[in-house]
Design an enzyme around this catalytic site. Sequence first.
Site, PDB file in Angstrom:
ATOM      1  N   PRO A   2      13.888 -13.488   1.004  1.00 35.75           N
ATOM      2  CA  PRO A   2      12.571 -14.257   0.291  1.00 35.75           C
ATOM      3  C   PRO A   2      11.284 -14.002   0.744  1.00 35.75           C
ATOM      4  O   PRO A   2      11.149 -13.556   1.795  1.00 35.75           O
ATOM      5  CB  PRO A   2      13.185 -15.565   0.384  1.00 35.75           C
ATOM      6  CG  PRO A   2      14.563 -15.581   1.139  1.00 35.75           C
ATOM      7  CD  PRO A   2      14.601 -13.988   1.810  1.00 35.75           C
ATOM      8  N   GLU A   3      10.286 -14.099   0.085  1.00 35.45           N
ATOM      9  CA  GLU A   3       8.929 -14.034   0.321  1.00 35.45           C
ATOM     10  C   GLU A   3       8.458 -15.247   1.253  1.00 35.45           C
ATOM     11  O   GLU A   3       8.999 -16.358   1.059  1.00 35.45           O
ATOM     12  CB  GLU A   3       8.098 -13.927  -0.633  1.00 35.45           C
ATOM     13  CG  GLU A   3       8.187 -12.554  -1.468  1.00 35.45           C
ATOM     14  CD  GLU A   3       7.913 -11.236  -0.894  1.00 35.45           C
ATOM     15  OE1 GLU A   3       7.199 -11.263  -0.103  1.00 35.45           O
ATOM     16  OE2 GLU A   3       8.635 -10.143  -1.633  1.00 35.45           O
ATOM     17  N   LYS A  55       9.620 -16.874   8.028  1.00 35.14           N
ATOM     18  CA  LYS A  55      10.782 -16.824   7.383  1.00 35.14           C
ATOM     19  C   LYS A  55      11.990 -17.958   7.773  1.00 35.14           C
ATOM     20  O   LYS A  55      13.233 -17.998   7.337  1.00 35.14           O
ATOM     21  CB  LYS A  55      11.414 -15.437   7.546  1.00 35.14           C
ATOM     22  CG  LYS A  55      10.595 -14.315   6.845  1.00 35.14           C
ATOM     23  CD  LYS A  55      10.326 -14.285   5.468  1.00 35.14           C
ATOM     24  CE  LYS A  55       9.464 -13.264   4.751  1.00 35.14           C
ATOM     25  NZ  LYS A  55      10.074 -11.908   5.123  1.00 35.14           N
ATOM     26  N   CYS A 248       1.048   3.402 -13.837  1.00 37.68           N
ATOM     27  CA  CYS A 248       0.402   2.627 -13.314  1.00 37.68           C
ATOM     28  C   CYS A 248      -0.497   1.849 -14.202  1.00 37.68           C
ATOM     29  O   CYS A 248      -1.175   2.354 -15.210  1.00 37.68           O
ATOM     30  CB  CYS A 248      -0.663   3.565 -12.116  1.00 37.68           C
ATOM     31  SG  CYS A 248      -1.953   2.156 -11.412  1.00 37.68           S
ATOM     32  N   CYS A 251      -4.332   3.319 -13.637  1.00 34.14           N
ATOM     33  CA  CYS A 251      -4.443   4.658 -14.166  1.00 34.14           C
ATOM     34  C   CYS A 251      -3.667   5.339 -14.828  1.00 34.14           C
ATOM     35  O   CYS A 251      -3.942   6.525 -15.284  1.00 34.14           O
ATOM     36  CB  CYS A 251      -4.923   5.404 -12.767  1.00 34.14           C
ATOM     37  SG  CYS A 251      -3.541   5.771 -11.899  1.00 34.14           S
ATOM     38  N   CYS A 270       1.111   3.521  -6.131  1.00 31.99           N
ATOM     39  CA  CYS A 270       0.457   4.643  -7.125  1.00 31.99           C
ATOM     40  C   CYS A 270       0.022   5.880  -6.277  1.00 31.99           C
ATOM     41  O   CYS A 270      -0.951   5.430  -5.460  1.00 31.99           O
ATOM     42  CB  CYS A 270      -0.300   3.857  -7.902  1.00 31.99           C
ATOM     43  SG  CYS A 270      -1.412   5.041  -8.806  1.00 31.99           S
ATOM     44  N   CYS A 273      -4.076   5.803  -7.038  1.00 30.39           N
ATOM     45  CA  CYS A 273      -4.900   4.487  -6.596  1.00 30.39           C
ATOM     46  C   CYS A 273      -5.026   4.230  -5.546  1.00 30.39           C
ATOM     47  O   CYS A 273      -5.965   3.905  -4.510  1.00 30.39           O
ATOM     48  CB  CYS A 273      -4.414   3.246  -7.342  1.00 30.39           C
ATOM     49  SG  CYS A 273      -4.660   3.247  -9.089  1.00 30.39           S
TER      50      CYS A 273
HETATM   51 ZN    ZN Z   1      -2.910   3.984 -10.283  1.00 31.87          ZN
END
Ligand code: ZN
Length: 277
Positions: A2-3, A55, A248, A251, A270, A273
């Site tokens: 979990p975040e 956490k 992406c 882009c 990506c 990017c």
């Molecule tokens: Zn990109």
Amino acid sequence: MPEGDSLFRAARSLHRVLAGHAVTKFETAYAHLDRVNVDTPVVGRSIERCESAGKHLLIVFSGDLILRTHMRMNGSWHLYRHGERWWRGPQAMRVRLDTADWVAVAFDVPVAEFVTKKQLETRDPVAQLGPDLLGHEFDRDEAIRRIIVSAARPIAMTLLDQRIVAGIGNVYKSEVLFLSSVHPEVPSSAVPLPTLERMMDIARGLLQDNVLDGTSPRIQTYRNLRQLNPASEHEESLWVYGRKGKPCRKCGTPIESKKMGLDARTTYWCPSCQTIR
Ligand SMILES: [Zn+2]
């Protein structure tokens, strides 16, 4: 995993309904917790507060007793009214805490222990956590210092290390790197300082955004959010995570992915990017 934000939300939901109330029932599937409960009973204590520390989820009882749980991959806390049907069967229950109005159940939490305040501050893993991205006073400089001393370790792995900075899970790791234009494999110490500052601000902003909208007392971990609704808006709003081969959103270049680190978590990025490397 979990975040940090989902754990923060879980802690806040538990705090909202449990804090200030007396424990009327305590059950656990863990012998080591049961032993403590026999020696120093939990029933009758009041719950002072519930909070997240990185956490870890902490439930603080009166009389210097703290239940520390860690969710790892599959653990979760859920809240029910008395008599309400549980999301999981009783065999998945690890800890159950009742108050007059609510039943809090920890399912499949692999780490659970009772500690005192002093133990928490000294020998406990919580004491070793890096600056907490959701803390009231996030120490950005200290987080950046710890990132830089991680030296040659790829930044994607450093961001997951809770001793460096606490709160980033696997999803936000990829998202934060994308939003900072940083390639996941760049050595931690090679990321320019202004970029690290921006990266920390982005991470804090993302985590904060995701705790602000949680108003109901239901507990949602990122994991059960996806199980309930696999095509959730949450998923749709991600830039790169889980989007291997898809264009992406900025882009159009196909998103790449790679398993990195000892436990081989997948990182998405990506290649066009994320030029800082
Ligand atoms: Zn990109």
